[in-house]
Design an enzyme around this catalytic site. Sequence first.
Site, PDB file in Angstrom:
ATOM      1  N   GLU A 197     -19.130  -9.219   3.133  1.00 35.42           N
ATOM      2  CA  GLU A 197     -18.814  -8.829   1.748  1.00 35.42           C
ATOM      3  C   GLU A 197     -18.768 -10.131   0.946  1.00 35.42           C
ATOM      4  O   GLU A 197     -19.667 -10.412   0.160  1.00 35.42           O
ATOM      5  CB  GLU A 197     -17.473  -8.081   1.686  1.00 35.42           C
ATOM      6  N   ASP A 275     -14.738   2.577  -1.556  1.00 30.24           N
ATOM      7  CA  ASP A 275     -13.856   1.459  -1.203  1.00 30.24           C
ATOM      8  C   ASP A 275     -12.428   1.666  -1.722  1.00 30.24           C
ATOM      9  O   ASP A 275     -11.553   2.109  -0.970  1.00 30.24           O
ATOM     10  CB  ASP A 275     -14.443   0.138  -1.708  1.00 30.24           C
TER      11      ASP A 275
HETATM   12  N1  HPA Z   1     -12.434  -5.843   1.267  1.00 31.22           N
HETATM   13  C1  HPA Z   1     -11.548  -6.286   2.161  1.00 31.22           C
HETATM   14  N2  HPA Z   1     -10.351  -5.741   2.296  1.00 31.22           N
HETATM   15  C2  HPA Z   1     -10.024  -4.704   1.533  1.00 31.22           C
HETATM   16  C3  HPA Z   1     -10.895  -4.205   0.601  1.00 31.22           C
HETATM   17  C4  HPA Z   1     -12.171  -4.799   0.462  1.00 31.22           C
HETATM   18  O1  HPA Z   1     -13.037  -4.420  -0.353  1.00 31.22           O
HETATM   19  N3  HPA Z   1     -10.259  -3.172   0.000  1.00 31.22           N
HETATM   20  C5  HPA Z   1      -9.049  -3.057   0.573  1.00 31.22           C
HETATM   21  N4  HPA Z   1      -8.893  -3.983   1.501  1.00 31.22           N
HETATM   22 ZN    ZN Z   2     -13.204  -2.051   2.057  1.00 38.60          ZN
END
Ligand code: HPA
Ligand code: ZN
Length: 324
Positions: A197, A275
Amino acid sequence: MKEWLRTLPKAELHLHIEGTLEPELMFELAARNGIRLAWQSVEALRAAYDFDSLQSFLDLYYRGMSVLCTQQDFFELAMAYFERAHDDGVVHVELSFDPQPHLERGVTLQTILAGLESACDEARRRFDISSALIMSFLRDRPAQEAMAVLEQAAPWYDRLAAVGLDSAEVGNPPEKFTAVFERARALGLARIAHAGEEGPADYISGALDALDVCRIDHGVRCLEDEALVARLHSEQIPLTVCPLSNVYLKVFERLESHCLPALLDNGLCVTLNSDDPAYFGGGMLANFMACHEAFGWDEDAFRELSRNALEAAFIDDQRRERLL
Ligand code: HPA
Ligand code: ZN
């Protein structure tokens, strides 16, 4: 198109239940539990949703979830989400939850899981939405703490679809959790992890190799490594991509510059997810519509994305067949 997308049966595989907490419910629960919030009003809280990175979001996300105290709180949180998901045409949901910040506040696993499970049961009865629970570990906390949580969850192993890994990615590579995920595997639990990410493509390879995960949450940075793309393609590892989240957290500046079309061009198994819908501009339908507008995708494209999600879901084969 919006009405057609609404009726398309959709499975949501990447959803943090604490990230569905809308400001109105946050204030209601704070009042009920005698908790003082850092914001004066719902409007002031919404105005604070101006993130420049994953960390800036996480800081607010963890503060917000501190209003969740009782089984009823977790039940109401999840039911409010299920109602919105039903309106969006979602038929299957995999809810991740983050036990560590709750345990730290003295809220037990029993409280969390009893609340979430009763909401899942009611969602099945009221909306015919099936669901699965994923217990996520915070990668910016010590691995020993994750291991202790895993052991503590013994009474619920048969009701967890998988364990996951989330929170601040950069500087917390998957290999930090090799022993925890090895233990989860020995216990017969499936494994997934956030990777690629904000973190590099290496973290995706690491999650596959060291953690033996069957899905990658996000994974959008895989394109930086050609060999990894070839592997994700040949093994058809599902990627749970979250388009609006990626724009809100500045992984991509605009949806039009998101790598989703390139992921599809490479033949990868892509799914669309929300998400943290309370924080990132809406749920599944908003994400699907935004992709339609940004990429001009047609009905066939969305049918395939939805099929990918149903095929990658932790769901019994009979229900999968019925939904496909
Ligand atoms: N990324 C990492 N951790 C998280 C996220 C995310 O998008 N949302 C909630 N915890
Ligand atoms: Zn996430």
